[in-house]
Design a protein around this motif. Structure first.
Motif, PDB file in Angstrom:
ATOM      1  N   ALA A   1     -49.988  86.306 -32.762  1.00 41.67           N
ATOM      2  CA  ALA A   1     -49.015  86.275 -33.858  1.00 41.67           C
ATOM      3  C   ALA A   1     -49.235  85.070 -34.759  1.00 41.67           C
ATOM      4  CB  ALA A   1     -47.593  86.269 -33.291  1.00 41.67           C
ATOM      5  N   ILE A   2     -49.938  84.052 -34.251  1.00 34.33           N
ATOM      6  CA  ILE A   2     -50.180  82.860 -35.064  1.00 34.33           C
ATOM      7  C   ILE A   2     -51.582  82.916 -35.662  1.00 34.33           C
ATOM      8  CG2 ILE A   2     -48.573  81.465 -33.717  1.00 34.33           C
ATOM      9  CD1 ILE A   2     -51.070  80.100 -32.458  1.00 34.33           C
ATOM     10  N   THR A   3     -51.733  82.329 -36.821  1.00 33.81           N
ATOM     11  CA  THR A   3     -53.031  82.302 -37.479  1.00 33.81           C
ATOM     12  C   THR A   3     -53.545  80.882 -37.673  1.00 33.81           C
ATOM     13  OG1 THR A   3     -51.952  82.346 -39.632  1.00 33.81           O
ATOM     14  CG2 THR A   3     -52.636  84.478 -38.692  1.00 33.81           C
ATOM     15  N   SER A   4     -52.686  79.910 -37.362  1.00 32.30           N
ATOM     16  CA  SER A   4     -53.023  78.504 -37.578  1.00 32.30           C
ATOM     17  C   SER A   4     -52.467  77.670 -36.431  1.00 32.30           C
ATOM     18  CB  SER A   4     -52.395  78.027 -38.895  1.00 32.30           C
ATOM     19  OG  SER A   4     -52.358  76.628 -38.969  1.00 32.30           O
ATOM     20  N   PHE A   5     -53.165  76.587 -36.119  1.00 27.62           N
ATOM     21  CA  PHE A   5     -52.688  75.679 -35.081  1.00 27.62           C
ATOM     22  C   PHE A   5     -51.395  74.991 -35.501  1.00 27.62           C
ATOM     23  CE2 PHE A   5     -57.404  75.465 -34.206  1.00 27.62           C
ATOM     24  CZ  PHE A   5     -57.336  76.379 -33.168  1.00 27.62           C
ATOM     25  N   GLU A   6     -51.123  74.932 -36.792  1.00 23.53           N
ATOM     26  CA  GLU A   6     -49.881  74.349 -37.285  1.00 23.53           C
ATOM     27  C   GLU A   6     -48.664  75.135 -36.806  1.00 23.53           C
ATOM     28  OE1 GLU A   6     -49.824  71.406 -38.831  1.00 23.53           O
ATOM     29  OE2 GLU A   6     -51.989  71.415 -38.569  1.00 23.53           O
ATOM     30  N   GLN A   7     -48.870  76.381 -36.408  1.00 25.29           N
ATOM     31  CA  GLN A   7     -47.771  77.230 -35.956  1.00 25.29           C
ATOM     32  C   GLN A   7     -47.483  77.067 -34.459  1.00 25.29           C
ATOM     33  OE1 GLN A   7     -49.925  80.626 -37.737  1.00 25.29           O
ATOM     34  NE2 GLN A   7     -47.914  81.252 -38.478  1.00 25.29           N
ATOM     35  N   LEU A   8     -48.274  76.268 -33.758  1.00 23.55           N
ATOM     36  CA  LEU A   8     -48.035  76.043 -32.335  1.00 23.55           C
ATOM     37  C   LEU A   8     -46.761  75.231 -32.129  1.00 23.55           C
ATOM     38  CD1 LEU A   8     -51.639  75.139 -31.110  1.00 23.55           C
ATOM     39  CD2 LEU A   8     -50.362  77.266 -30.642  1.00 23.55           C
ATOM     40  N   ALA A   9     -46.111  75.468 -30.995  1.00 26.49           N
ATOM     41  CA  ALA A   9     -44.917  74.696 -30.642  1.00 26.49           C
ATOM     42  C   ALA A   9     -45.286  73.221 -30.535  1.00 26.49           C
ATOM     43  CB  ALA A   9     -44.350  75.204 -29.320  1.00 26.49           C
ATOM     44  N   ARG A  10     -44.369  72.366 -30.963  1.00 23.47           N
ATOM     45  CA  ARG A  10     -44.570  70.919 -30.889  1.00 23.47           C
ATOM     46  C   ARG A  10     -43.548  70.327 -29.947  1.00 23.47           C
ATOM     47  NH1 ARG A  10     -49.177  71.535 -33.080  1.00 23.47           N
ATOM     48  NH2 ARG A  10     -49.520  71.061 -35.233  1.00 23.47           N
ATOM     49  N   PRO A  11     -43.855  69.312 -29.230  1.00 26.40           N
ATOM     50  CA  PRO A  11     -45.177  68.687 -29.136  1.00 26.40           C
ATOM     51  C   PRO A  11     -46.135  69.591 -28.377  1.00 26.40           C
ATOM     52  CG  PRO A  11     -43.721  67.722 -27.504  1.00 26.40           C
ATOM     53  CD  PRO A  11     -42.893  68.685 -28.320  1.00 26.40           C
ATOM     54  N   LEU A  12     -47.416  69.386 -28.632  1.00 23.78           N
ATOM     55  CA  LEU A  12     -48.431  70.144 -27.904  1.00 23.78           C
ATOM     56  C   LEU A  12     -48.320  69.831 -26.418  1.00 23.78           C
ATOM     57  CD1 LEU A  12     -51.491  69.661 -30.278  1.00 23.78           C
ATOM     58  CD2 LEU A  12     -50.242  71.786 -29.866  1.00 23.78           C
ATOM     59  N   PRO A  13     -48.674  70.790 -25.568  1.00 23.88           N
ATOM     60  CA  PRO A  13     -48.581  70.560 -24.118  1.00 23.88           C
ATOM     61  C   PRO A  13     -49.461  69.409 -23.637  1.00 23.88           C
ATOM     62  CG  PRO A  13     -49.156  72.852 -24.609  1.00 23.88           C
ATOM     63  CD  PRO A  13     -49.201  72.098 -25.898  1.00 23.88           C
ATOM     64  N   LEU A  14     -49.057  68.837 -22.528  1.00 23.87           N
ATOM     65  CA  LEU A  14     -49.863  67.867 -21.774  1.00 23.87           C
ATOM     66  C   LEU A  14     -50.220  68.583 -20.472  1.00 23.87           C
ATOM     67  CD1 LEU A  14     -47.657  64.687 -22.350  1.00 23.87           C
ATOM     68  CD2 LEU A  14     -49.826  65.246 -23.475  1.00 23.87           C
ATOM     69  N   PRO A  15     -51.302  69.369 -20.481  1.00 18.67           N
ATOM     70  CA  PRO A  15     -51.536  70.305 -19.380  1.00 18.67           C
ATOM     71  C   PRO A  15     -52.111  69.717 -18.090  1.00 18.67           C
ATOM     72  CG  PRO A  15     -53.261  70.508 -21.019  1.00 18.67           C
ATOM     73  CD  PRO A  15     -52.251  69.536 -21.572  1.00 18.67           C
ATOM     74  N   TYR A  16     -52.583  68.488 -18.121  1.00 17.69           N
ATOM     75  CA  TYR A  16     -53.311  67.942 -16.974  1.00 17.69           C
ATOM     76  C   TYR A  16     -52.454  66.977 -16.167  1.00 17.69           C
ATOM     77  CZ  TYR A  16     -56.919  69.920 -19.863  1.00 17.69           C
ATOM     78  OH  TYR A  16     -57.642  70.785 -20.647  1.00 17.69           O
ATOM     79  N   ASP A  17     -52.289  67.288 -14.877  1.00 21.22           N
ATOM     80  CA  ASP A  17     -51.551  66.421 -13.970  1.00 21.22           C
ATOM     81  C   ASP A  17     -52.506  65.340 -13.476  1.00 21.22           C
ATOM     82  OD1 ASP A  17     -50.210  65.158 -11.902  1.00 21.22           O
ATOM     83  OD2 ASP A  17     -49.548  67.017 -10.948  1.00 21.22           O
ATOM     84  N   GLU A  18     -52.309  64.136 -13.941  1.00 20.47           N
ATOM     85  CA  GLU A  18     -53.224  63.039 -13.629  1.00 20.47           C
ATOM     86  C   GLU A  18     -53.124  62.581 -12.180  1.00 20.47           C
ATOM     87  OE1 GLU A  18     -52.306  60.175 -16.685  1.00 20.47           O
ATOM     88  OE2 GLU A  18     -52.976  61.539 -18.263  1.00 20.47           O
ATOM     89  N   GLN A  19     -52.058  62.960 -11.476  1.00 17.69           N
ATOM     90  CA  GLN A  19     -51.856  62.561 -10.084  1.00 17.69           C
ATOM     91  C   GLN A  19     -52.214  63.674  -9.093  1.00 17.69           C
ATOM     92  OE1 GLN A  19     -51.213  59.331  -9.865  1.00 17.69           O
ATOM     93  NE2 GLN A  19     -51.075  59.379 -12.091  1.00 17.69           N
TER      94      GLN A  19
END
Length: 171
Positions: free
Chosen positions: A29-47
């Protein structure tokens, strides 16, 4: 005759790099990264215990007859976060859930959890992040050898281009 040969050769060189049995990507449904939910995810668990998480995900993938998608990256990486945001869109998330078991692995600044990519033949420094390892969990073999860092410049693609790449490896 020579031009037919040249055309055939060029067509073969430009053919998709994914297997011929690839799935069709959903239309986003989106055509641009500007349409992504903000803030962008932080997908990596550093621990996280990444080795254990990969083992659990591999077992789940094997049991469910899905591919294992190991997403190597870091929360500092904009391309990693853009990819995670696109993967979280409803259409693509549903598709990914049907075809893959996903596990994210924090690689720090290319200095953590490197035994995981090494297990699949990536023994030198990663070519970039995100690096996606598409693994056949039954054979424990990498399906996208030579293409693991294809999305390391995700922001130069479109959301649909990212979806198409992911679908190209699904069966």
């Amino acid at each position: 005759m020579r031009s037919i040969f040249a055309f055939s050769f060029l067509a073969a060189m430009l053919a998709p790099v994914a297997p011929a049995t690839a799935a069709t990507a959903p239309q986003l449904a989106i055509t641009s990264f500007e349409q992504l939910a903000r803030p962008l995810p932080l997908p990596y668990d550093e621990q996280a215990d990444a080795t254990r998480q990969v083992a659990v995900a591999k077992a789940r993938a094997r049991a469910s007859k899905k591919l294992l998608l190991i997403d190597l990256g870091g929360n500092w990486c904009l391309d990693c976060r853009i990819l995670a945001g696109v993967m979280d869109t409803p259409q693509l998330k549903s598709f990914i859930d049907r075809h893959y078991v996903v596990v994210t692995v924090d690689v720090g600044r290319f200095d953590k959890n490197l035994a995981i990519p090494a297990h699949y033949g990536l023994k030198d420094r990663l070519a970039g992040v995100p690096s996606l390892l598409i693994v056949d969990p039954r054979a424990d073999r990498l399906r996208n050898a030579g293409k693991t860092a294809a999305l390391a410049d995700a922001r130069s693609m479109t959301p649909q281009g990212l979806a198409d790449w992911l679908a190209g490896w699904a069966k």
